[in-house]
Design a protein around this motif. Sequence first.
Motif, short mmCIF file in Angstrom:
data_model
loop_
_atom_site.label_atom_id
_atom_site.label_comp_id
_atom_site.label_asym_id
_atom_site.label_seq_id
_atom_site.Cartn_x
_atom_site.Cartn_y
_atom_site.Cartn_z
N GLN A 101 1.06 4.29 -2.87
CA GLN A 101 0.53 5.61 -2.53
C GLN A 101 1.40 6.70 -3.14
O GLN A 101 2.62 6.60 -3.15
N THR A 137 -5.18 5.59 -3.44
CA THR A 137 -3.79 5.97 -3.71
C THR A 137 -3.65 7.37 -4.30
O THR A 137 -2.55 7.90 -4.36
N TYR A 178 0.83 -1.21 0.00
CA TYR A 178 0.00 0.00 0.00
C TYR A 178 0.87 1.26 0.00
O TYR A 178 0.56 2.24 -0.70
#
Length: 542
Positions: free
Chosen positions: A168, A197, A164
């Motif tokens: 991002q 994101t 993640y």
Amino acid sequence: MSKSPVKPARPATATSSETSRPTVRHAVIQLLRDFNMTTIFGNPGSTELPLFLDFPPDFRYQLGLQEAVVVGMADGYAQATRNAAFINLHSAAGVGNAMGAIFTAYKNGTPLVITAGQQARAILPYDPFLSSANAAELPKPYVKYSIEPARAEDVPQALARAYYMAMQQPCGPVLVSIPADDWARPCSYVEPRMVSTAIAPEPKVLEHMGAALDACQRPAFVVGSGVDRDSAWDSVLQLAERHNARVWTAPMCSRAGFPGDHRLFAGYLPAEREKIVALLGGHDLILVLGAPAFTYHVEGTGPHIPEGASLFQMVDDANIAAWTPNGTSLICSTDLGVQALLNRPAPPARPLPEARRQPARAEPSSPMSVAYLLQTLDEVRARDSIIVEEAPSARPVMHRYMPIYLSETFYTMASGGLGYGMAATIGVALGKPGRRIISLIGDGSSLYTFQALWNAVQLKLPITFIIVKNGRYAALEEFAPTFGFEPGSQLEGCSLPGIDFVALAKGMGCKAVHVDDAAALHDALRTGLQSDGPVLLEIDVA
């Protein structure tokens, strides 16, 4: 890199052969499936072998012959697929070999999930062979996140967090160090989540930017790598045409952000303060999109923008916005921000700016010029062919004689560190299957990761490698006067005589041709661009 929330490919459920308490290996393999990361780039060592026990048939392993090749391939693949790529490196030695390529990925804004092997936890107190001291500290500061989980059962969650964070904005590499005995320990599956994101623009700052853009008389846009990374090419083109803005490319970009043959395209800004100010002179508003304002290569003096101009910047990196010395910065997704500007009412009509002056046509010579080589290549290649470039001394000439016409058709390195091009070409070809890839590489640059050619041969990829052979580190010689050297001075350590790239390529099983005659260039390029598999053209230039 990604315009929408991450969507899992399928739910993380155990297979019939697994218990309700899977091993770390089972949980990680399932998580990689969920994130569509079923290609593993690596160069295996003993501490990584447990990951590959019963290697799943729906995965593929892309071996690199050195860790810089591994990371370079993954960098190109991640950019081409718009998803993080998964890398497996060998403990401290492998990470050390890869650090130059990790630095480039960081500067390129490429999402990479890097795992590094570590010795078994049980023997770490005894400083064992192949252990990595302070493993999480080793890749800093050129990763967004790094960790060696406190417990084996925390490894899947650490990898989920790493993914993640890599995705991002601003995207970048991350690293998880995994002890060898962790892979067999029981743990729990990690359910993938939807994680946004993209960064939306702040309305108040956007309104200020939009109002200034509407009211100005002579706007100039400076576009950077973030435009193409964020799929904002078409919206930036529409915004430039709406405002009749002259469009420049920012210094040291790793991607193109505007069609090079467009009436509004003005050219490429150099990485020098005074020259940037001179080129942007006469504009009363400068809008920088997806780029720093500005990247410099040498120290300068005086203002950062022309007198009487105002600066506005739209960038997804808060650190870049923080050091920008002038104007207003809006931290957001480039595409979301530009789309918001397009949603405003149309501004008053402006006249077209003066068109860019086209260079004089290059003529054949002996030895042939770089300009003639690139002019001929542009005439022969398809507009949608993909260029992966690492020829620093040829880049200014390329900017004049070989326009980039379409989105996602140009990749280079933003770091200044050599070794990206040969390896990244393989990754881009894997990520864009069936597309013609042209690898434009300087002879000095190629030698950092030349062994990537082996991957192209093994995979039968449609790549045309063009070695721009001038027998030296020409970029250094051209830069030397900046530090007081006389023009044309012979520098120590910059000559590269006696290298036969045709022989090197054939030694790896690649077709290869030497070209030193301008009259033979056109046919050699055309034949090379029609090959089914990889081919290398070694081209002598002045």
